[in-house]
Enzyme design. Structure first.
Site, short mmCIF file in Angstrom:
data_model
loop_
_atom_site.label_atom_id
_atom_site.label_comp_id
_atom_site.label_asym_id
_atom_site.label_seq_id
_atom_site.Cartn_x
_atom_site.Cartn_y
_atom_site.Cartn_z
N CYS A 270 9.88 2.75 1.68
CA CYS A 270 9.10 2.65 0.38
C CYS A 270 10.12 3.29 -0.89
CB CYS A 270 7.75 3.48 0.42
SG CYS A 270 7.01 3.91 -0.96
N GLU B 55 0.60 9.70 -2.85
CA GLU B 55 -0.24 9.57 -1.53
C GLU B 55 -1.46 10.25 -2.52
OE1 GLU B 55 -0.93 8.27 1.24
OE2 GLU B 55 -2.87 9.58 1.12
N GLU C 42 4.11 4.42 -12.76
CA GLU C 42 4.02 3.02 -13.04
C GLU C 42 2.50 2.68 -12.76
OE1 GLU C 42 7.34 1.84 -10.71
OE2 GLU C 42 5.91 1.08 -9.10
N CYS D 8 6.67 10.96 -3.93
CA CYS D 8 5.80 11.08 -2.98
C CYS D 8 6.65 12.06 -1.67
CB CYS D 8 5.43 9.71 -2.24
SG CYS D 8 4.31 9.81 -0.81
N CYS E 299 -3.66 -1.13 -10.33
CA CYS E 299 -2.77 -0.38 -9.38
C CYS E 299 -2.60 0.78 -9.92
CB CYS E 299 -1.85 -1.36 -8.69
SG CYS E 299 -0.95 -0.51 -7.48
N CYS F 258 8.09 7.92 3.86
CA CYS F 258 8.40 6.55 4.46
C CYS F 258 9.70 5.85 3.82
CB CYS F 258 7.30 5.74 4.01
SG CYS F 258 5.42 6.64 4.44
N CYS G 125 5.80 -1.18 -4.95
CA CYS G 125 5.79 0.37 -5.15
C CYS G 125 6.92 1.08 -5.59
CB CYS G 125 5.20 0.67 -3.68
SG CYS G 125 4.94 2.36 -3.59
N1 SAH Z 1 0.46 6.63 -0.48
C1 SAH Z 1 -0.13 5.46 -0.21
C2 SAH Z 1 -0.62 4.50 -1.34
C3 SAH Z 1 0.60 4.05 -2.11
S1 SAH Z 1 1.77 3.00 -1.36
C4 SAH Z 1 -0.17 4.56 1.18
O1 SAH Z 1 0.86 4.57 1.40
O2 SAH Z 1 -1.24 3.76 1.37
C5 SAH Z 1 0.90 1.31 -1.30
C6 SAH Z 1 1.19 0.54 -0.47
O3 SAH Z 1 2.66 -0.09 -0.41
C7 SAH Z 1 1.22 0.84 1.02
O4 SAH Z 1 0.65 0.13 1.88
C8 SAH Z 1 2.63 0.98 1.26
O5 SAH Z 1 2.79 1.12 2.65
C9 SAH Z 1 3.14 -0.07 0.70
N2 SAH Z 1 4.68 -0.29 0.51
C10 SAH Z 1 5.42 0.85 -0.08
N3 SAH Z 1 6.68 0.42 0.18
C11 SAH Z 1 6.83 -1.06 0.27
C12 SAH Z 1 7.75 -2.14 0.47
N4 SAH Z 1 9.05 -1.62 0.50
N5 SAH Z 1 7.38 -3.34 0.71
C13 SAH Z 1 5.96 -3.59 1.01
N6 SAH Z 1 5.03 -2.56 0.88
C14 SAH Z 1 5.42 -1.38 0.46
FE1 SF4 Z 2 4.61 6.59 2.17
FE2 SF4 Z 2 2.76 5.52 0.54
FE3 SF4 Z 2 4.36 7.73 0.06
FE4 SF4 Z 2 5.26 5.43 -0.08
S1 SF4 Z 2 3.90 6.37 -1.56
S2 SF4 Z 2 6.27 7.24 0.78
S3 SF4 Z 2 4.17 4.41 1.41
S4 SF4 Z 2 2.89 7.47 1.71
#
Ligand code: SAH
Ligand code: SF4
Length: 384
Positions: A140, A182, A113, A133, A126, A137, A353
């Site tokens: 996410c 990531e 996306e 990924c 974005c 996390c 995300c």
């Molecule tokens: N992997 C990278 C970039 C993609 S995630 C990273 O983690 O920075 C982009 C952003 O969305 C990150 O700051 C992540 O922590 C945030 N994010 C992921 N899931 C989320 C959620 N459920 N609510 C709010 N922010 C979220």
């Molecule tokens: Fe974590 Fe960013 Fe990967 Fe989501 S996209 S699992 S926030 S590293």
């Protein structure tokens, strides 16, 4: 390093088995392609044909089939060699047309996306950097899917091109790597995309932001690149115990090491650092969390972006209430931190995300075998 568009031995080429698409080859790669097409058609092509192709792709934002300055006999073969990477699967528009979100289908059927957000003073896209990924996390939606594969440079660049085509007269001025994946785990292709956005599409380095969960070697490498882009680090916790749990990569690169790498980036690039902090009710939105965050961010001169956690299917804990978010921001700032609450966009179209693809994938699973997706472990009932 070879400049041919064919699969490169470095990790900068398209990932395993994937055919190059139209934004994969760099300028030297386009040279080689045009020469090959010339050979195949038995004509030596003048070098300005490459200029015309390049102008079509990067200035007029059209595919080889629509580059009107190229002879018709060349357009077909070039279009065959340079197919588009992205096919629109779903496109949703929200915020009175100011937010557009795409779910793209890639050549191998993968879904990713992209979100375009228009603000008064800028338009930001974005982009995704991976399919899924591997960082795990739990909060996410992308992390909950697991990792499928890296995106190629062309798949990343084309997301920006397609957003600019959609934006029309409004110039896409900013690119943030905050979609799926990531970016620093796909370093070479991501960096090649950054160079293409800067050198070929003309975006200012100051308007490009890589968001990372804290891949320390990648941050250190970014600091050496000589193209000063912005760094955003998804912090979410400023003590190792909690961060280990929320962001598993912290076990490998704990907060002290992360701060050192961030300092190096700030010192060598001169760019401001920002921390992302998704506020999770009763998990990381308490007064002591605000104190720890302020004490971590202040010496680095980092700006803190606060956002309430977006609910996802696999994470049972909810985001903080608006009052809690405001209080947290006040607490951070009272302690000398520099926090603002991020404007959330696209909530009505699930522009969070990984969320649109999750909805789609869940629907697919339920339709085909009736099974229910298994939620990732959450922090429900935790005492923190
Ligand atoms: N992997 C990278 C970039 C993609 S995630 C990273 O983690 O920075 C982009 C952003 O969305 C990150 O700051 C992540 O922590 C945030 N994010 C992921 N899931 C989320 C959620 N459920 N609510 C709010 N922010 C979220
Ligand atoms: Fe974590 Fe960013 Fe990967 Fe989501 S996209 S699992 S926030 S590293």
């Amino acid at each position: 390093m070879t400049s041919t568009p064919a699969a490169s031995p470095t990790t900068a080429g398209p990932p395993g088995g994937l055919r190059p698409s139209r934004y994969d080859p760099d300028r030297a790669g386009l040279d080689v392609l045009v020469a090959e097409v010339g050979e195949a058609t038995g004509t030596a092509l003048p070098s300005y044909r490459v200029d015309q192709l390049w102008q079509g792709l990067y200035r007029d934002l059209v595919g080889p089939e629509d580059v009107s300055t190229l002879p018709k006999a060349l357009r077909g073969p070039l279009a065959d060699l340079l197919p588009p990477a992205l096919t629109e699967d779903t496109r949703s528009v929200g915020d009175d047309g100011d937010t557009v979100k795409w779910l793209w289908r890639l050549a191998d059927g993968s879904l990713i996306e992209t979100v375009l957000m228009h603000y008064e003073e800028r338009s930001t896209v974005c982009v995704s950097s991976q399919v899924g990924c591997a960082m795990g996390c739990g909060f996410c939606a992308t992390g909950q899917m697991g990792f499928d594969r890296h995106l190629s440079t062309g798949e990343i660049v084309e997301q920006v091109v397609r957003a600019q085509v959609e934006a029309g007269d409004r110039r896409v001025s900013n690119v943030v790597f905050m979609g799926m994946g990531e970016p620093l785990a796909n370093y070479d292709r991501t960096w090649a995309a950054v160079q293409r956005l800067h050198g070929d599409l003309g975006l200012s380095a100051r308007h490009i932001t890589i968001s990372t969960v804290g891949v320390v070697p990648g941050i250190r490498r970014l600091a050496t690149e000589g193209l000063p882009i912005n760094l955003a680090v998804s912090l979410h916790a400023a003590d190792d115990d909690l961060r280990d749990e929320l962001v598993p990569i912290n076990r490998r690169y704990p907060l002290d090491e992360l701060a050192d790498a961030c300092r190096e980036h700030v010192t060598t690039t001169g760019r401001r650092l920002s921390f992302e902090w998704a506020l999770i009710h009763d998990v990381n939105d308490r007064p002591e969390d605000a104190v720890r965050l302020a004490d971590y961010a202040r010496p680095l001169g980092a700006h803190v972006n606060l956002i309430p956690l977006n609910p996802t299917p696999g994470w049972p804990t909810r985001g903080s209430s608006p009052a809690r978010v405001r209080q947290f921001a006040e607490d951070v700032n009272a302690r000398g931190g520099n926090a603002t609450i991020r404007r959330t966009r696209g909530t009505e179209i699930d522009a969070a995300c990984g969320q649109l693809r999750t909805d789609r994938t869940n629907a697919d699973i339920l339709n085909t075998d009736g099974s229910v997706p298994v939620p990732a472990p959450g922090r429900q009932g935790s005492s923190r």
